[in-house]
Write an enzyme that holds these catalytic residues in place. Structure first.
Site, PDB file in Angstrom:
ATOM      1  N   GLY A  46       0.869  -1.172   0.000  1.00 63.28           N
ATOM      2  CA  GLY A  46       0.000   0.000   0.000  1.00 63.28           C
ATOM      3  C   GLY A  46       0.901   1.215   0.000  1.00 63.28           C
ATOM      4  N   SER A  48       3.375   3.165   2.583  1.00 63.35           N
ATOM      5  CA  SER A  48       3.964   3.049   3.920  1.00 63.35           C
ATOM      6  C   SER A  48       3.892   4.355   4.708  1.00 63.35           C
ATOM      7  CB  SER A  48       5.413   2.573   3.819  1.00 63.35           C
ATOM      8  OG  SER A  48       6.175   3.476   3.051  1.00 63.35           O
ATOM      9  N   CYS A  78       6.007  -5.424   0.381  1.00 60.19           N
ATOM     10  CA  CYS A  78       6.167  -4.096  -0.225  1.00 60.19           C
ATOM     11  C   CYS A  78       6.130  -2.997   0.854  1.00 60.19           C
ATOM     12  CB  CYS A  78       5.141  -3.913  -1.336  1.00 60.19           C
ATOM     13  SG  CYS A  78       5.687  -2.683  -2.532  1.00 60.19           S
ATOM     14  N   ARG A 107      12.847   3.314  -0.271  1.00 59.36           N
ATOM     15  CA  ARG A 107      11.448   3.410  -0.713  1.00 59.36           C
ATOM     16  C   ARG A 107      11.377   3.835  -2.187  1.00 59.36           C
ATOM     17  NH1 ARG A 107       8.195   8.002   0.209  1.00 59.36           N
ATOM     18  NH2 ARG A 107       6.078   7.500  -0.361  1.00 59.36           N
ATOM     19  N   ARG A 136       5.885   0.014  -7.426  1.00 58.46           N
ATOM     20  CA  ARG A 136       6.605   1.040  -6.634  1.00 58.46           C
ATOM     21  C   ARG A 136       7.348   0.358  -5.467  1.00 58.46           C
ATOM     22  NH1 ARG A 136       3.577   4.722  -3.943  1.00 58.46           N
ATOM     23  NH2 ARG A 136       1.855   3.260  -3.874  1.00 58.46           N
ATOM     24  N   HIS A 171       4.437  -8.305  -4.558  1.00 59.31           N
ATOM     25  CA  HIS A 171       3.086  -8.562  -4.033  1.00 59.31           C
ATOM     26  C   HIS A 171       2.695 -10.016  -4.287  1.00 59.31           C
ATOM     27  CE1 HIS A 171       1.300  -4.515  -3.103  1.00 59.31           C
ATOM     28  NE2 HIS A 171       2.382  -4.144  -3.762  1.00 59.31           N
ATOM     29  N   GLU A 173       0.434 -11.739  -3.072  1.00 61.27           N
ATOM     30  CA  GLU A 173      -1.028 -11.956  -3.004  1.00 61.27           C
ATOM     31  C   GLU A 173      -1.689 -11.693  -4.355  1.00 61.27           C
ATOM     32  OE1 GLU A 173       0.499  -9.299  -2.118  1.00 61.27           O
ATOM     33  OE2 GLU A 173      -0.734  -7.521  -2.504  1.00 61.27           O
TER      34      GLU A 173
HETATM   35  N1  GLN Z   1       6.072   2.785  -2.524  1.00 63.49           N
HETATM   36  C1  GLN Z   1       5.124   2.360  -1.553  1.00 63.49           C
HETATM   37  C2  GLN Z   1       5.499   2.891  -0.187  1.00 63.49           C
HETATM   38  O1  GLN Z   1       6.299   3.689  -0.015  1.00 63.49           O
HETATM   39  C3  GLN Z   1       5.014   0.853  -1.488  1.00 63.49           C
HETATM   40  C4  GLN Z   1       4.316   0.334  -2.709  1.00 63.49           C
HETATM   41  C5  GLN Z   1       3.560  -0.920  -2.485  1.00 63.49           C
HETATM   42  O2  GLN Z   1       3.332  -1.351  -1.364  1.00 63.49           O
HETATM   43  N2  GLN Z   1       3.126  -1.478  -3.579  1.00 63.49           N
HETATM   44  O3  GLN Z   1       4.971   2.529   0.771  1.00 63.49           O
END
Ligand code: GLN
Length: 191
Positions: A46, A48, A78, A107, A136, A171, A173
């Site tokens: 998600g 962070s 992630c 990140r 990402r 990911h 999932e």
């Molecule tokens: N770039 C997101 C973050 O900084 C992480 C991306 C992801 O969980 N798909 O949290």
């Protein structure tokens, strides 16, 4: 076996589906009382920075830290990997991580949304490759001596394990493949 899924933000619903498919009972964790009877936990992907803020406002930060300190098996994917790492580069000034696995992560290290990619990964202990979806994703810049690297992309670790804490920069999932979650449940409940 009850597995908490941190449900403050992000990809928690899919994790819950995979856990159900494997016969575990997912519990959505939104406030401290939800943690009470979970035996293990998933921190999903998600954002962070948002999750870090919500961990504070929900009152979950300290209870989760306490459970981690007591060895609760935890799987971070992630953004969840970012939240479990020791040190974070390129985070927002106010975001904090639990330091539950000895990794330095960067990140968005693989770039922004447009640089998201998919790759078939060779994973230690799996007979066939696992389709990794990277969105990402964080890059792992340093791995501590006690961390086992289970998969890499261009020599950078993307799936790691230390004790009963497992993290992936992708990911799992989202691949329609339950093998990595199954591995987590094995290590969580057989240790
Ligand atoms: N770039 C997101 C973050 O900084 C992480 C991306 C992801 O969980 N798909 O949290």
């Amino acid at each position: 076996m009850k597995v908490g899924v941190l449900a403050l933000q992000g990809a928690f619903a899919r994790h819950a589906q995979v856990l159900v498919a494997l016969g575990a009972a997912p519990v959505e964790v939104r406030c401290p009382v939800d943690l009470a009877d979970v035996d293990a936990m998933v921190l999903p992907g998600g954002e962070s920075t948002t999750m870090s803020m919500l961990l504070d406002s929900s009152g979950l930060r300290q209870p989760v830290a306490d459970r981690l300190a007591k060895g609760m098996p935890t799987f971070g994917t992630c953004a969840g990997m970012i939240l479990l790492a020791t040190r974070l580069a390129d985070g927002r000034y106010d975001q904090r991580s639990f330091g539950a696995i000895d990794l330095d992560v960067r990140r968005n290290g693989y770039g922004r949304q447009i640089d998201s990619f998919e790759k078939d990964l060779v994973v230690a202990g799996l007979d066939e490759t696992f389709h990794g979806v990277f969105i990402r994703a964080p890059v792992v810049d340093r791995v501590g001596d006690d961390v086992e690297v289970l998969a890499t992309v261009d020599e950078a670790p993307v799936l790691c394990l230390q004790g009963t804490v497992m993290v992936s920069s992708f990911h799992p999932e989202m691949s329609g493949d339950t093998r990595i979650h199954a591995r987590f449940l094995d290590l969580a409940f057989d240790h």
